[in-house]
Design a protein around this motif. Structure first.
Motif, PDB file in Angstrom:
ATOM      1  N   HIS A 188      -5.110  -9.236  -5.407  1.00 39.26           N
ATOM      2  CA  HIS A 188      -4.494  -7.921  -5.645  1.00 39.26           C
ATOM      3  C   HIS A 188      -2.986  -8.112  -5.750  1.00 39.26           C
ATOM      4  N   ARG A 212      -9.432   2.031   8.694  1.00 41.85           N
ATOM      5  CA  ARG A 212      -8.735   0.979   9.454  1.00 41.85           C
ATOM      6  C   ARG A 212      -8.089   1.510  10.737  1.00 41.85           C
ATOM      7  N   GLY A 244       0.564  -7.922   8.377  1.00 47.80           N
ATOM      8  CA  GLY A 244       0.690  -6.894   7.346  1.00 47.80           C
ATOM      9  C   GLY A 244       2.022  -6.885   6.650  1.00 47.80           C
ATOM     10  N   LEU A 245       2.715  -8.032   6.642  1.00 43.15           N
ATOM     11  CA  LEU A 245       4.013  -8.163   5.949  1.00 43.15           C
ATOM     12  C   LEU A 245       3.946  -9.253   4.880  1.00 43.15           C
ATOM     13  N   GLY A 246       2.733  -9.500   4.393  1.00 46.32           N
ATOM     14  CA  GLY A 246       2.565 -10.351   3.226  1.00 46.32           C
ATOM     15  C   GLY A 246       2.879 -11.816   3.413  1.00 46.32           C
ATOM     16  N   THR A 298      -5.940 -10.136   7.191  1.00 49.32           N
ATOM     17  CA  THR A 298      -6.274  -9.249   6.079  1.00 49.32           C
ATOM     18  C   THR A 298      -7.765  -9.270   5.797  1.00 49.32           C
ATOM     19  N   GLY A 306       0.439  -2.966   4.537  1.00 49.96           N
ATOM     20  CA  GLY A 306      -0.614  -3.897   4.127  1.00 49.96           C
ATOM     21  C   GLY A 306      -1.913  -3.589   4.857  1.00 49.96           C
ATOM     22  N   ALA A 307      -2.565  -4.658   5.290  1.00 41.03           N
ATOM     23  CA  ALA A 307      -3.836  -4.500   6.014  1.00 41.03           C
ATOM     24  C   ALA A 307      -3.588  -4.270   7.497  1.00 41.03           C
ATOM     25  N   ASP A 356      -0.276  -6.095  -4.940  1.00 38.78           N
ATOM     26  CA  ASP A 356       0.683  -5.254  -4.211  1.00 38.78           C
ATOM     27  C   ASP A 356       1.583  -6.005  -3.243  1.00 38.78           C
ATOM     28  N   ASN A 357       1.256  -7.248  -2.904  1.00 36.62           N
ATOM     29  CA  ASN A 357       2.198  -8.093  -2.154  1.00 36.62           C
ATOM     30  C   ASN A 357       2.908  -9.080  -3.084  1.00 36.62           C
ATOM     31  N   ARG A 366     -10.058  -5.956   5.763  1.00 37.39           N
ATOM     32  CA  ARG A 366     -10.731  -5.513   4.522  1.00 37.39           C
ATOM     33  C   ARG A 366     -12.237  -5.363   4.730  1.00 37.39           C
ATOM     34  N   PHE A 390      -2.968   1.864  -2.307  1.00 30.02           N
ATOM     35  CA  PHE A 390      -3.793   0.731  -1.846  1.00 30.02           C
ATOM     36  C   PHE A 390      -4.039  -0.297  -2.947  1.00 30.02           C
ATOM     37  N   ASP A 391      -3.730  -1.580  -2.632  1.00 28.72           N
ATOM     38  CA  ASP A 391      -3.931  -2.711  -3.553  1.00 28.72           C
ATOM     39  C   ASP A 391      -3.093  -2.605  -4.825  1.00 28.72           C
ATOM     40  N   ASN A 416       0.808  -1.226   0.000  1.00 27.34           N
ATOM     41  CA  ASN A 416       0.000   0.000   0.000  1.00 27.34           C
ATOM     42  C   ASN A 416       0.839   1.273   0.000  1.00 27.34           C
TER      43      ASN A 416
HETATM   44  N1  LIG Z   1      -3.736  -4.051  -0.236  1.00 30.93           N
HETATM   45  C1  LIG Z   1      -3.955  -5.070   0.767  1.00 30.93           C
HETATM   46  C2  LIG Z   1      -2.606  -5.523   1.292  1.00 30.93           C
HETATM   47  C3  LIG Z   1      -2.677  -6.676   2.259  1.00 30.93           C
HETATM   48  O1  LIG Z   1      -1.350  -6.891   2.751  1.00 30.93           O
HETATM   49  P1  LIG Z   1      -1.059  -7.943   3.926  1.00 30.93           P
HETATM   50  O2  LIG Z   1       0.419  -7.907   4.113  1.00 30.93           O
HETATM   51  O3  LIG Z   1      -1.810  -7.434   5.133  1.00 30.93           O
HETATM   52  O4  LIG Z   1      -1.581  -9.269   3.467  1.00 30.93           O
HETATM   53  C4  LIG Z   1      -4.830  -4.517   1.892  1.00 30.93           C
HETATM   54  O5  LIG Z   1      -4.512  -3.405   2.331  1.00 30.93           O
HETATM   55  O6  LIG Z   1      -5.797  -5.198   2.290  1.00 30.93           O
END
Ligand SMILES: N[C@@H](CCOP(=O)(O)O)C(=O)O
Ligand SMILES: Nc1ncnc2c1ncn2[C@@H]1O[C@H](COP(=O)(O)OP(=O)(O)O)[C@@H](O)[C@H]1O
Length: 296
Positions: free
Chosen positions: A126, A223, A88-90, A171, A249-250, A128-129, A175, A16-17, A11
């Motif tokens: 998405h 969030r 939030g680190l994928g 996540t 991330g999230a 972005d990860n 979301r 975002f995404d 993000n």
């Molecule tokens: N764009 C997504 C990114 C989620 O990343 P994560 O590391 O939490 O899996 C979001 O913001 O939901």
């Protein structure tokens, strides 16, 4: 054969995404020997399956099904990871990229990077990860059109300081608090902020990039209630010389981009908060997916 995939921080605020960074925490998958049934040795806790229910192997199965291929054997695998789960680190994206590569290697699929990215986006939803996990560095990507598009870039020189809370934030849950839709005016404004974020990153202007990170209109304000440390983390960053801060991330991880000479002072003031969690000084991973002793 060994598959290594970096963690990612997605993000960067308004991206975002779409925008993400690869960082120097890693998932490693080692293929040991053929076995009667799939078996994964790991120390990631009881909630992570050790059989074909693991995301690594559900991803492998999905890829083989799509490519109408199958394997003549099952394997004993070893999985190790220093990527915090659901922070939030994928972590999930790194497993998806590893599962695609495992299928690629064991079934000799000969997948291109573009094919791997397309498959990962189908599974993750998405880019972005999965895009920085695959390519390394900074990636700006879109899976909104027929073809997944990914532009690789280098993050301007800076240090990365992450605060990783002890608590998990899935996540999916993060979301769920996002709006279903935005008005036309909100969408235009949010994308304009994202455009300036990208332009400033690509032109090496981290000061403007940092401004755009906190002007996100897509997700952070919805969030912020889930990550109570965000406001203070951002204020300390702004007060003591960081370029920018964002929800990684999230969440719940918070990421700060700062000049190297400011890190000690920033850490000193952040540590005084006594939050429940850990601080990591991270580096950019520039390689992305790596395979040792490839079978291809
Ligand atoms: N764009 C997504 C990114 C989620 O990343 P994560 O590391 O939490 O899996 C979001 O913001 O939901
Ligand atoms: N190494 C792993 N092996 C299997 N599943 C994993 C692994 N890492 C993460 N996962 C799955 O992904 C989930 C976390 O994904 P997510 O909620 O997207 O958080 P994040 O991607 O921010 O770490 C975990 O709860 C688990 O189900």
């Amino acid at each position: 054969m060994k598959i290594i995939v970096p963690a990612t921080s997605a993000n960067l605020g308004a991206g975002f995404d779409s925008i993400g960074l690869a960082v120097n925490l890693y998932l490693t998958i080692e293929v040991l020997e053929k076995a009667e049934a799939w078996r994964i040795d790991h120390d990631l806790g009881v909630n992570i399956p050790t059989d074909e229910k693991n995301l690594l192997l559900t991803t492998l199965s999905a890829v083989l099904a799509q490519k109408k291929q199958h394997l003549s054997a099952k394997y004993h695998l070893k999985m190790s990871s220093d990527i915090p789960l659901a922070r939030g680190l994928g972590s999930s994206s790194s497993v998806i990229v590893a599962g695609i590569e495992l299928a690629n290697q064991l079934a000799q699929l000969g997948l291109s990077d573009e094919e791997k990215l397309a498959l990962a986006c189908q599974i993750e939803g998405h880019p972005d990860n999965v895009a920085p996990a695959l390519y390394g560095n900074l990636v700006i990507a879109s899976s909104a059109t027929k073809e997944v598009r990914a532009i690789k870039a280098k993050l301007p020189q800076c240090k990365l300081l992450a605060f990783v809370p002890d608590k998990e934030l899935k996540t999916v849950a993060s979301r769920q608090v996002l709006p279903e839709t935005l008005s036309y005016a909100q969408a235009v404004a949010a994308s304009a902020v994202a455009n300036v974020l990208v332009a400033s990153l690509l032109s090496g202007d981290l000061v403007t990039a940092g401004q755009m990170m906190k002007e996100d209109l897509f997700h952070e304000k919805y969030r912020s209630a889930l990550v109570p440390e965000l406001a203070a983390f951002r204020e300390i960053g702004q007060t003591y010389g960081a370029y920018g801060t964002y929800l990684s991330g999230a969440g719940p991880t918070l990421m700060m981009l700062a000049p190297e000479e400011k890190i000690t002072l920033l850490l000193q003031h952040l540590s005084e908060k006594n939050w429940q969690g850990c601080f990591y000084e991270l580096e950019i991973d520039s390689k992305g997916l790596q395979v040792e002793k490839s079978l291809l």
